[in-house]
Write an enzyme that holds these catalytic residues in place. Structure first.
Site, PDB file in Angstrom:
ATOM      1  N   LYS A   6      47.971  40.163  59.238  1.00 10.45           N
ATOM      2  CA  LYS A   6      49.314  39.921  58.715  1.00 10.45           C
ATOM      3  C   LYS A   6      49.236  38.684  57.830  1.00 10.45           C
ATOM      4  O   LYS A   6      48.802  37.628  58.281  1.00 10.45           O
ATOM      5  CB  LYS A   6      50.287  39.705  59.877  1.00 10.45           C
ATOM      6  CG  LYS A   6      51.737  39.565  59.463  1.00 10.45           C
ATOM      7  CD  LYS A   6      52.619  39.517  60.713  1.00 10.45           C
ATOM      8  CE  LYS A   6      54.082  39.417  60.364  1.00 10.45           C
ATOM      9  NZ  LYS A   6      54.933  39.429  61.574  1.00 10.45           N
ATOM     10  N   ASP A 101      64.678  38.778  68.792  1.00  8.97           N
ATOM     11  CA  ASP A 101      64.841  39.872  67.827  1.00  8.97           C
ATOM     12  C   ASP A 101      64.293  41.173  68.418  1.00  8.97           C
ATOM     13  O   ASP A 101      63.585  41.928  67.760  1.00  8.97           O
ATOM     14  CB  ASP A 101      64.154  39.539  66.502  1.00  8.97           C
ATOM     15  CG  ASP A 101      64.657  40.402  65.343  1.00  8.97           C
ATOM     16  OD1 ASP A 101      65.757  40.986  65.461  1.00  8.97           O
ATOM     17  OD2 ASP A 101      63.953  40.503  64.321  1.00  8.97           O
TER      18      ASP A 101
END
Length: 196
Positions: A6, A101
């Site tokens: 990432k 989240d």
């Protein structure tokens, strides 16, 4: 070993707040170390200043993609996923980490050796270290600025109050409702109306 990498988009690399959150995500995940939370092996910075981290590569699908193709899951399909996610959240909370989240898009469902679902909790980018010393994090959430995904946010998170791990329990309840019914509990209006 096959891995996923990432990389923080170049347009955000110069923003110290975003860079701090990116590194904090890798640190939070490594602090927890649970089989149902994505494993991050390493993190660092490229020559151009972009931050990156290296994590395990899994075969499977994001839970939101599964829901789009199926609408909802049966109780027998949902329970193994939810039990493992609950254990992952329990481990995160025991280490003082609130995800903030939790939603189907942040759950990746792989298949275990016996053919059963093996969910991995992803994206701790807005996680909060509940018992952290101020020096442990250089990023701050602006006062009065809610952070998260409105459909899954607890009332206190919508009000941008000082949330703790209980906000994840609320989000887990919303996600459970969605998995079993195929709909969200609050869907009327735009994001602002949902926050209110």
């Amino acid at each position: 070993k096959e891995v996923a990498i990432k990389v923080l988009a170049r347009k955000f690399a110069s923003d110290p707040e975003v860079g701090s959150r990116f590194v904090a995500e890798a640190r939070a995940v490594n602090q927890i170390s649970h089989r149902n939370i994505i494993d991050i092996f390493s993190f660092g910075q490229l020559r151009d200043g972009s931050q990156y981290f290296v994590m395990e590569l899994r075969q499977g699908k994001p839970l939101d993609q599964i829901l789009r193709s199926r609408d909802r899951l049966t109780l027998e399909e949902a329970l193994p996923i939810l039990k493992q996610l609950a254990r992952a959240l329990d481990a995160a909370h025991a280490k003082g980490v609130a995800h903030r989240d939790l939603k189907p898009a942040n759950v990746f469902v792989a298949i275990d050796d016996e053919g059963g679902p093996f969910p991995k909790l992803l994206d701790f980018g807005v996680a909060k270290l509940i018992n952290a010393e101020p020096a442990q994090s250089s990023h701050k959430t602006a006062t009065g600025s809610p952070i998260g995904t409105p459909y899954y946010m607890s009332p206190e998170q919508c009000r941008a109050e000082n949330v703790d791990v209980r906000t994840d329990i609320y989000s887990f309840g919303v996600m459970t409702y969605q998995l079993l019914t195929g709909t969200l509990p609050f869907t009327q209006g735009n994001y602002i109306e949902i926050l209110f």
